[in-house]
Scaffold this motif. Structure first.
Motif, PDB file in Angstrom:
ATOM      1  N   GLN A 451     -19.865 -12.496  15.520  1.00  0.00           N
ATOM      2  CA  GLN A 451     -21.006 -12.070  14.710  1.00  0.00           C
ATOM      3  C   GLN A 451     -21.094 -12.828  13.396  1.00  0.00           C
ATOM      4  N   LYS A 452     -19.993 -13.434  12.999  1.00  0.00           N
ATOM      5  CA  LYS A 452     -19.966 -14.211  11.765  1.00  0.00           C
ATOM      6  C   LYS A 452     -20.368 -15.671  11.983  1.00  0.00           C
ATOM      7  N   LYS A 453     -20.663 -16.002  13.258  1.00  0.00           N
ATOM      8  CA  LYS A 453     -21.003 -17.376  13.597  1.00  0.00           C
ATOM      9  C   LYS A 453     -22.503 -17.523  13.839  1.00  0.00           C
ATOM     10  N   GLU A 454     -22.983 -18.743  13.656  1.00  0.00           N
ATOM     11  CA  GLU A 454     -24.401 -19.004  13.922  1.00  0.00           C
ATOM     12  C   GLU A 454     -24.670 -18.971  15.419  1.00  0.00           C
ATOM     13  N   ASN A 455     -25.890 -18.572  15.761  1.00  0.00           N
ATOM     14  CA  ASN A 455     -26.317 -18.521  17.166  1.00  0.00           C
ATOM     15  C   ASN A 455     -25.326 -17.732  18.030  1.00  0.00           C
ATOM     16  N   SER A 456     -24.877 -16.602  17.512  1.00  0.00           N
ATOM     17  CA  SER A 456     -23.888 -15.797  18.228  1.00  0.00           C
ATOM     18  C   SER A 456     -24.420 -15.317  19.578  1.00  0.00           C
ATOM     19  N   TYR A 457     -25.740 -15.232  19.715  1.00  0.00           N
ATOM     20  CA  TYR A 457     -26.336 -14.768  20.969  1.00  0.00           C
ATOM     21  C   TYR A 457     -26.096 -15.760  22.111  1.00  0.00           C
ATOM     22  N   GLU A 458     -25.747 -17.001  21.775  1.00  0.00           N
ATOM     23  CA  GLU A 458     -25.493 -18.012  22.799  1.00  0.00           C
ATOM     24  C   GLU A 458     -24.059 -17.940  23.341  1.00  0.00           C
ATOM     25  N   TRP A 459     -23.228 -17.180  22.675  1.00  0.00           N
ATOM     26  CA  TRP A 459     -21.825 -17.093  23.082  1.00  0.00           C
ATOM     27  C   TRP A 459     -21.677 -16.203  24.307  1.00  0.00           C
TER      28      TRP A 459
END
Length: 568
Positions: A451-459
């Motif tokens: 959640q602290k990373k960009e584009n977390s929805y792609e993970w």
């Protein structure tokens, strides 16, 4: 040692699970010797030309004994016996005599299959009674004159899991029962590849004298299997029907309350969160008291394993326990294994691995190179054989084995590098997760990081990553806790954690952010500090994490074992 010799008669013995092939051959020989009242010649293990045993009567008539022990006998026995018929025919052709043929089988077969065997071997098997199956063996053992066989073969007294269920059901919770059953099943299976080394015999001697042993050693030396097989020996030797696999002091106290003779196995006592508990809860005094209590009792054997370097950390400030450990400890070192021991262990794995014949042949020729490797390690061998696929070229098998033996951490390095980005991150996060851990909590750690990373929805989501890691690194078990069922995650093998520590020791700053961003609870910070100490991290980093640990001191406990006992 004074353990009362009580006998608990079983209705049926499962010979495939309690005997190795050679043990069953010896057992069958002794049964037939009593049945026929004849001394039977025995021969070395290996290609037997169709003869496992032989006796000659006063008239010169020769009786051949052949023993078969394997699974799914109903499916393959006829093809096997056609080959045995060819061997007998060859003996006759070469001028040998075969006047009678006795066949002993470890499993029961159908009436039709037995009749077919009689047809195939009609020239040699003189009557139906000379084909002796599992049910026949059990019937013979019920007769008084075979009592000495049961006394000789202690393996016959390994308790069934049903007996374990009945003994434990009313006195322990479902988790401890399930854990003990699973460990016991592993012990029976592992017996097929276990080798009784001089170290094993020394441990047996120490248990016989003290009723408690602490097996320590470096990672991968075989401590856990040694401990399990010593437990199995005493389960059979003293007709003990209760086995308990404990993982903390509460389990241990519960086990000691169980009536009757029992074997208690405590694996990796000073590993994981146990080291922290020793410091905080003064477990050392409790363990000292328990060891002294077991010494006085006649109904209990206690077997503990621990890693040597972790043990030393745990004893650093506990001089009283250190003195106790000196008496009861046996350190297991690779150097203690003779070349013959090493080769037997290697061939044991090779014999029971599911390999193609050409793979087996090439690896068999590789034996001397394996045992002379400076990095010879039973755990590496175990993991290697589990990783080999039947479609792998034989020379590739030997190359991979050589590489693992040259650098054992390469095994986990290969696995780690082959994981997806998300799986590698979760694996690193588990470095500070005190295992076993609830899957839901591990998911929080993972989600807190992404959640602290960009584009977390792609993970990849946690469940996808969990499934990926289950193939090689972790195992997920379902536990019954009161009315709920809880998924719990741990490593498949303790060396998975050893690799992580080595990885962080050499690449700490590369992975530091992953650990920092996944930290949420005090227990994580405590484990983080322990790892920083092991890898020799800079003092300023240690001080920073120490401050964060103090800030998180009031967070909830995430220890699965603590939550488990709070629920009762």
């Amino acid at each position: 040692m004074k353990l009362k010799d009580e006998r608990i008669y079983m209705k049926s013995y499962e010979y495939n699970s309690i005997f190795t092939p050679q043990e069953f051959q010896d057992f069958a020989r002794d049964i037939i010797q009593i049945k026929e009242n004849k001394f039977i010649e025995s021969f070395a293990e290996g290609k037997d030309g169709g003869i496992d045993g032989r006796f000659i009567d006063q008239e010169g008539n020769i009786t051949i004994l052949q023993v078969k022990r394997y699974k799914n006998m109903n499916v393959t026995i006829l093809n096997t016996m056609k080959e045995e018929k060819r061997k007998m025919d060859l003996l006759i052709k070469n001028g040998k005599r075969v006047d009678r043929y006795i066949l002993v089988l470890s499993e029961d077969i159908s009436v039709q299959k037995k009749d077919d065997i009689l047809d195939i071997m009609s020239e040699y098997i003189k009557c139906s009674e000379d084909v002796i199956m599992k049910a026949d063996l059990n019937n013979l053992l019920s007769m008084p004159k075979y009592k000495e066989i049961e006394d000789k073969y202690y393996q016959l007294w390994y308790p069934s899991t049903n007996i374990l269920n009945r003994k434990l059901f009313d006195v322990v919770n479902g988790v401890l029962l399930q854990k003990s059953k699973m460990c016991y099943a592993d012990m029976i299976e592992e017996k097929q590849i276990f080798v009784e080394t001089s170290v094993y015999k020394e441990i047996i001697s120490k248990v016989h004298k003290n009723k408690t042993v602490i097996i320590s050693g470096e990672p991968g030396v075989g401590k856990t299997m040694l401990g399990k097989q010593v437990a199995l020996f005493y389960l059979g030797k003293y007709h003990t029907e209760t086995f308990i696999n404990v993982s903390d002091m509460n389990d241990l106290y519960t086990a000691l309350k169980i009536n009757g003779k029992k074997v208690i196995f405590f694996d990796d006592f000073w590993g994981g969160n146990q080291l922290e508990k020793i410091k905080v809860q003064n477990v050392s005094k409790e363990l000292t008291r328990i060891i002294k209590t077991v010494k006085k009792r006649n109904d209990c054997i206690l077997i503990i394993t621990t890693r040597e370097y972790v043990l030393e950390q745990g004893l650093k400030y506990n001089e009283e326990l250190r003195n106790i450990v000196k008496k009861y400890k046996l350190e297991c070192l690779i150097q203690q294994y003779s070349d013959a021991d090493k080769l037997q262990i290697y061939y044991g794995h090779l014999k029971h691995a599911e390999l193609a014949w050409k793979q087996t042949y090439e690896l068999m020729k590789h034996g001397n190179l394996v045992i002379n490797s400076k990095n010879y390690n039973p755990r590496v061998l175990e993991m290697f054989f589990e990783s080999v696929e039947t479609n792998m070229l034989p020379d590739k098998c030997t190359r991979i084995l050589d590489r693992y033996l040259e650098c054992p951490l390469d095994f986990w390095k290969d696995i780690f590098n082959g994981l997806s980005k998300e799986a590698r991150i979760l694996y690193v996060i588990m470095a500070i997760a005190l295992l076993p851990i609830e899957a839901s909590i591990l998911r929080k750690f993972y989600n807190n990081y992404i959640q602290k990373k960009e584009n977390s929805y792609e993970w990849k989501n946690f469940f996808e990553v969990q499934i990926e890691l289950e193939k090689t690194v972790i195992r997920t078990d379902l536990y019954d806790v009161t009315a709920d069922k809880v998924l719990v995650v741990t490593f498949q093998n303790p060396s998975a954690k050893d690799f992580l520590i080595d990885l962080l020791k050499n690449n700490f700053f590369h992975y530091k952010n992953i650990i920092d961003d996944s930290c949420m609870y005090y227990s994580q910070y405590v484990e983080y500090l322990r790892i920083l100490d092991i890898i020799g991290a800079p003092i300023e980093i240690y001080e920073t994490i120490y401050e964060k640990a103090l800030d998180a001191i009031d967070t909830d406990s995430i220890l699965f074992i603590d939550k488990l006992y709070m629920s009762f």
